[in-house]
Design an enzyme around this catalytic site. Sequence first.
Site, PDB file in Angstrom:
ATOM      1  N   LYS A 121       0.837  -1.197   0.000  1.00  0.00           N
ATOM      2  CA  LYS A 121       0.000   0.000   0.000  1.00  0.00           C
ATOM      3  C   LYS A 121       0.872   1.247   0.000  1.00  0.00           C
ATOM      4  CE  LYS A 121      -3.760  -2.149   2.682  1.00  0.00           C
ATOM      5  NZ  LYS A 121      -4.841  -2.010   1.696  1.00  0.00           N
ATOM      6  N   ARG A 159     -10.140 -11.964   0.981  1.00  0.00           N
ATOM      7  CA  ARG A 159     -10.939 -13.020   0.340  1.00  0.00           C
ATOM      8  C   ARG A 159     -10.244 -14.380   0.433  1.00  0.00           C
ATOM      9  NH1 ARG A 159     -10.790  -9.757  -5.150  1.00  0.00           N
ATOM     10  NH2 ARG A 159     -10.982  -8.165  -3.547  1.00  0.00           N
TER      11      ARG A 159
END
Length: 627
Positions: A392, A477
Site C-alpha cells: 500500500k 478473500r
Amino acid sequence: MGSAATAADVNAGLAANPTAADPTGLGGGPLPPTPTAAILKYVTAKAAATAVRGGGNGPAPAWIVVGTHAALCSGSGDDGGGLSPLVTAALPAPAADVVSAWLASPAATGDSGGVLSFPVLDGAAQDLVPTSLVVLPTRTSRHNCPAAPHVAAERLRGLLAEAAGGGRGRGGGGAEALPPAASGDDGSSFSECNGGADEAAPTAPRGAVVTIITTAAGVVPLGLAVARCLPLGGRKASIGASPAGTAATVRVALVPAAGVDVDSEDWVKATTLLPYLAAGVRRAGWWTDAPPNEFTTDAFVAEAAAVVDRLRAAGHDDGLTVEVKRAAALAAGGFGGLEGVGRAAADAGREPALVVLTYTPTPASTATATAGARVALVGKGIVFDTGGLSIKSRAGMCGMRGDCGGAAAVLAAFEAAVLGGVVRGGGDAPGAGVASLSAVLCIAENAVGPRALRPDDIISMYSGRTVMINNTDAEGRLVLGDGVAYAARDLRASTIIDIATLTGAQGIATGKRHAAVMASSAGLEAAAIAAGRTTGDLTHAVPYCPEFFLKEFSTPAAAMLNSVRDRSNAQVSCAGAFIGSHLPSGWIERGGGWLHVDCAAPAEGGTGYGVALLVELLRSYREELEK
C-alpha cells in the site's frame, strides 16, 4: 395486562440505585485495563427508573434527555406544547420552564431535530450542572433506522466527551464486565458495563445521566448510540478520563414513551439484550482500533480465550468448545489462503490462526433436539495489512489496524448471543431458531518478508481450488475463502454469514454508513436489510450474480485469480463471489444459506459495526431464510 410508566413512577425510581454482581470481568486480555474508559450503566424499570442520580463525592452528573418531539411532549395541543411529565422527572427542577419553552419553538420542531444545552444551578452542591435536551428527527428515509441513532450519536458525542472528562475522538481504554440482569423489587432490570474505576473517588469526573424516552424499537439503536460515544480503546489520557485518570460514570435510563407497555415482549427483549450488545460493540471497537504493536495475532487469540473463560464463568460451559489452529497446523491442513497470507508475519513470531468457537447447548426437550439451524459466523481478522508485496501507499497503510473489524464483530456477537440467550431462540415455526452457533475467526497479519506471497504464486485453498495470486493486497478473500469452506465442510453449517472490512469499493458502492450485503437467497438479503434498520447497523444489497462476476477471476494457469481483471466491474460483488466460490459444490443448491457482509466503511474508526447486526439476524432467524 401491561402497564406504562408515569411521572410518579419516575420520581419513585430516582432514589433507587440497583446493583448487580460482577461475575465476569475482562481481565486476562492482552491490553492492560486502564481507568480511562467511562463506566456505562443501563437502567430500565417498570418505574422507568431514572435511578441514576449517582452520589459520592464527585460533582453532580450532567443531565441529558433524548427523544423525539412527540416523546418529549405530552402531545396535547396543536402546537405540540406541554412538557411530558417523564421529562420533568428526568431533569433538575429549574430546567422545566426553559425546556418547555424551547420545545414549543421552531428550533425544536424541525425534521432534523435539535439540541438545547444550558447550565442549571445545583443549590446543594453550589455547582452549575450542564443540562441538555436532544430532540431526534421525526422522520427518516426508508433506507435508514427509524430511531435515527446517527443523530443521537452525533449530538451526544461532544456532550458525553465533556462530561466524561474532556476530549473528543477514540476514547480511553479500560476493562468492563457483562453481568446478567438483576431484578429489583419494583420489577426493574439492571445491567452494567463496569470500567473498573472507583466511582466514589473525590477526583472523579462529572459523568452523566442520559435519559432516553423511546418505544421498544428505539431501545437498541439509541442505547448503542450512547455506547459508541464511550469507546474503550486508545492511549490519549485526555479522552474519557479526568486529569487524575479516574473513570466517569455514564448512566442510561431507558424510559418507555407514553403509551408504551413496559411488560410487552418487545420492550423486555430489547432492554434485556441491550447491555450485552453494548458491551460487545465497545469491545469490538476496542479490538478494531487497538494499535497493531499491541493487538497482534497472539493477542487476538488471547481475547478469544478470554471470551470462552467469561462464558464458562457465566454458566455456559455445556456445549461450548474451542479449537485453535496455528501456522504449522494450517499448512498441514491445507489452509493455503490463511497460512499464505500470514506466512511472512509468522517468520517474525506473529503466526496466523484459525480460531473456532462453537456453542451447542443441550436442547430443552427431546422434541427440539434436532430442530434449529447450525449457523457459522466467519470473520476476517487481519490485525494489520501492509498490502504485502503489492504494498500500500504511505497514506493508504495508515489505519490498516482496523482490518480485523469483521472478526472482531463475530467474536463480540458470539459472546453477546450466548449470554443474551439467542442460541435456541429465534422464531416460533417448527424447526426455527439457532440450535448451534460457531464463530470462525480467520486471524493473520499481511506483512512483507522473504516468504510473503508473491504475485504469480499459485496456492491451494482449503476448498481444494487453486488460486494464482495477482494482487497480494486482495488477502481478505483468501482467508475468508478458507473460513467459509471450513464452516461448510467441517462444521456442517446450514447457514454461513461472513463479514469483513473487505474492499475500498464498498464505501463507493453503498456509502460510509451502509455495509454492502450479498446473499444467496432473497430471504437472507431481506433479513439483513431489516436487521440493519432495526439495530442501526445499516446494510444495502449489491447484486448476487456469480455467473457474471466469477469471469473476472479467470486464468489458464489456475482455477482462478485472487483479484479482478476489470476494476470497474462491481468490485464488491466480485469479491463476495470469490469467497462464495469456495463453498462446496452444490452446497447452496442443497439448501445452504450464505450471506456476505462487506463493512469496510461503516467499521472504520472502531465503531463496533456488525455486532448488533449479527445478533439481530440470529435472534430473528427462520429456517425459511436459507431457501
